[in-house]
Design a protein around this motif. Structure first.
Motif, short mmCIF file in Angstrom:
data_model
loop_
_atom_site.label_atom_id
_atom_site.label_comp_id
_atom_site.label_asym_id
_atom_site.label_seq_id
_atom_site.Cartn_x
_atom_site.Cartn_y
_atom_site.Cartn_z
N UNK A 1 0.86 -1.18 0.00
CA UNK A 1 0.00 0.00 0.00
C UNK A 1 0.90 1.23 0.00
N UNK A 2 0.67 2.09 -0.98
CA UNK A 2 1.52 3.28 -1.10
C UNK A 2 0.72 4.41 -1.72
N UNK A 3 1.00 5.64 -1.30
CA UNK A 3 0.39 6.83 -1.90
C UNK A 3 1.52 7.72 -2.42
N UNK A 4 1.35 8.21 -3.63
CA UNK A 4 2.32 9.15 -4.21
C UNK A 4 1.55 10.36 -4.70
N UNK A 5 1.99 11.53 -4.27
CA UNK A 5 1.29 12.77 -4.61
C UNK A 5 1.90 13.42 -5.85
N UNK A 6 1.09 14.27 -6.45
CA UNK A 6 1.53 15.03 -7.61
C UNK A 6 2.78 15.83 -7.26
N UNK A 7 3.79 15.77 -8.14
CA UNK A 7 5.00 16.55 -7.93
C UNK A 7 6.05 15.88 -7.06
N UNK A 8 5.79 14.65 -6.60
CA UNK A 8 6.80 13.95 -5.80
C UNK A 8 7.88 13.35 -6.71
N UNK A 9 9.04 13.10 -6.12
CA UNK A 9 10.17 12.46 -6.80
C UNK A 9 10.58 11.29 -5.91
N UNK B 1 20.81 12.52 -14.37
CA UNK B 1 20.11 12.80 -13.10
C UNK B 1 19.91 14.30 -12.90
N UNK B 2 20.87 15.11 -13.37
CA UNK B 2 20.67 16.57 -13.33
C UNK B 2 19.45 16.96 -14.16
N UNK B 3 19.28 16.29 -15.30
CA UNK B 3 18.12 16.56 -16.16
C UNK B 3 16.82 16.17 -15.45
N UNK B 4 16.82 15.02 -14.78
CA UNK B 4 15.61 14.62 -14.03
C UNK B 4 15.31 15.63 -12.92
N UNK B 5 16.35 16.14 -12.26
CA UNK B 5 16.14 17.15 -11.21
C UNK B 5 15.48 18.40 -11.79
N UNK C 1 19.10 0.52 -8.29
CA UNK C 1 19.78 -0.23 -7.23
C UNK C 1 21.02 0.54 -6.76
N UNK C 2 21.22 1.74 -7.33
CA UNK C 2 22.41 2.54 -7.00
C UNK C 2 22.04 3.64 -6.00
N UNK C 3 22.68 3.60 -4.85
CA UNK C 3 22.32 4.53 -3.78
C UNK C 3 22.60 5.98 -4.16
N UNK C 4 23.72 6.24 -4.87
CA UNK C 4 24.04 7.63 -5.22
C UNK C 4 23.01 8.19 -6.20
N UNK C 5 22.42 7.33 -7.03
CA UNK C 5 21.37 7.78 -7.95
C UNK C 5 20.06 8.02 -7.18
N UNK C 6 19.75 7.12 -6.24
CA UNK C 6 18.53 7.28 -5.43
C UNK C 6 18.56 8.58 -4.63
N UNK C 7 19.76 9.05 -4.28
CA UNK C 7 19.87 10.25 -3.45
C UNK C 7 19.39 11.52 -4.16
N UNK C 8 19.19 11.45 -5.46
CA UNK C 8 18.61 12.60 -6.18
C UNK C 8 17.12 12.75 -5.86
N UNK C 9 16.48 11.66 -5.47
CA UNK C 9 15.04 11.70 -5.22
C UNK C 9 14.75 12.32 -3.85
N UNK C 10 13.48 12.67 -3.62
CA UNK C 10 13.08 13.31 -2.37
C UNK C 10 12.43 12.31 -1.41
N UNK C 11 12.24 11.09 -1.89
CA UNK C 11 11.63 10.04 -1.06
C UNK C 11 12.16 8.69 -1.54
N UNK D 1 13.76 11.96 1.93
CA UNK D 1 15.17 12.34 1.78
C UNK D 1 15.24 13.86 1.91
N UNK D 2 15.65 14.33 3.10
CA UNK D 2 15.64 15.77 3.38
C UNK D 2 16.72 16.55 2.65
N UNK D 3 17.72 15.83 2.15
CA UNK D 3 18.84 16.53 1.52
C UNK D 3 19.18 15.88 0.17
N UNK D 4 18.26 15.99 -0.80
CA UNK D 4 18.52 15.34 -2.09
C UNK D 4 19.73 15.95 -2.79
#
Length: 244
Positions: free
Chosen positions: A29-37, A185-189, A203-213, A228-231
């Protein structure tokens, strides 16, 4: 208050492989809101790709309910799912999935054919999407005339061309070197800054760190779901160069 675009309630997925029963998702069970990363992480076999396929309407759950933008897609027919996919979701894959004999412009315009746009409208929108990812001057190049990073940018332009409500990226940097990965990843940001909802499997932690959750899965269940408070906002390689 942000609108919920994705909501799953106890969705499960069971595959029958001969005499073996595989429970790829058990009760998610998961909820994802508009504008989330959001990034989905987890070891091989954790269920992250299965969950991505459910959310992308590429597969249907064995049990539970999935609401996408207010529509219950749990029991939709294949034709209805295809229509939802084309309207609501932009896909970016690890292997780019570009047509080898088609130009960048033709590859990007492909989803617009199914949406019923005229040829001139398709070309105009596809060119704008290519310019949006910095490839306006590569419109008539074929995939074998582009670098890996440029091919992924074409794939991202194709995902964006229909103005989808959600971008799904499955291991978008899996076939790229470190420098190109961080450029993508800069482009995704930048896309997220413009208001796009982005869900990524990695599966790469440094790539996941770009996301906010970051949602971590294990054995078909959500193990952790953390903000993730410090993407990452600065390309790590540029940071190393500045410190050197």
């Amino acid at each position: 208050m942000s609108k919920t675009v994705i909501e799953t309630s106890d969705i499960s997925k069971i595959y029958q492989m001969g005499s073996e029963t595989i429970r790829a998702l058990k009760s998610v069970s998961i909820k994802i809101n508009q504008g989330e990363y959001v990034a989905f992480m987890g070891p091989s076999g954790s269920g992250k790709s299965t969950l991505m396929n459910m959310i992308g309407c590429l597969d249907t759950p064995s049990g539970g309910q999935y609401i996408l933008n207010g529509n219950d897609v749990s029991d939709m027919t294949e034709n209805e799912l295809a229509e939802i996919r084309n309207k609501e979701i932009g896909f970016v894959f690890q292997t780019f999935n570009l047509l080898p004999r088609a130009t960048s412009l033709e590859n990007v315009a492909l989803p617009l054919i199914y949406a019923g746009y005229s040829k001139s409208e398709r070309e105009e929108k596809a060119q704008a999407a290519l310019e949006g990812v910095g490839l306006g001057d590569r419109s008539y190049h074929k995939p074998n005339e582009l670098s890996g990073g440029q091919r992924q940018r074409v794939a991202i332009a194709r995902a964006l061309v229909n103005d989808p409500s959600i971008i799904l990226a499955d291991e978008p940097t899996g076939n790229l070197d470190s420098k190109t990965s961080y450029d993508i990843m800069d482009l995704f940001a930048q896309l997220h800054d413009k208001g796009n909802t982005i869900i990524m499997v990695t599966h790469e932690d440094d790539i996941a760190q770009y996301s906010h959750r970051i949602v971590r899965l294990r054995d078909g269940l959500i193990e952790k779901d953390d903000i993730n408070d410090n993407p990452t906002r600065i390309n790590p390689l540029k940071l190393q160069q500045e410190e050197a």
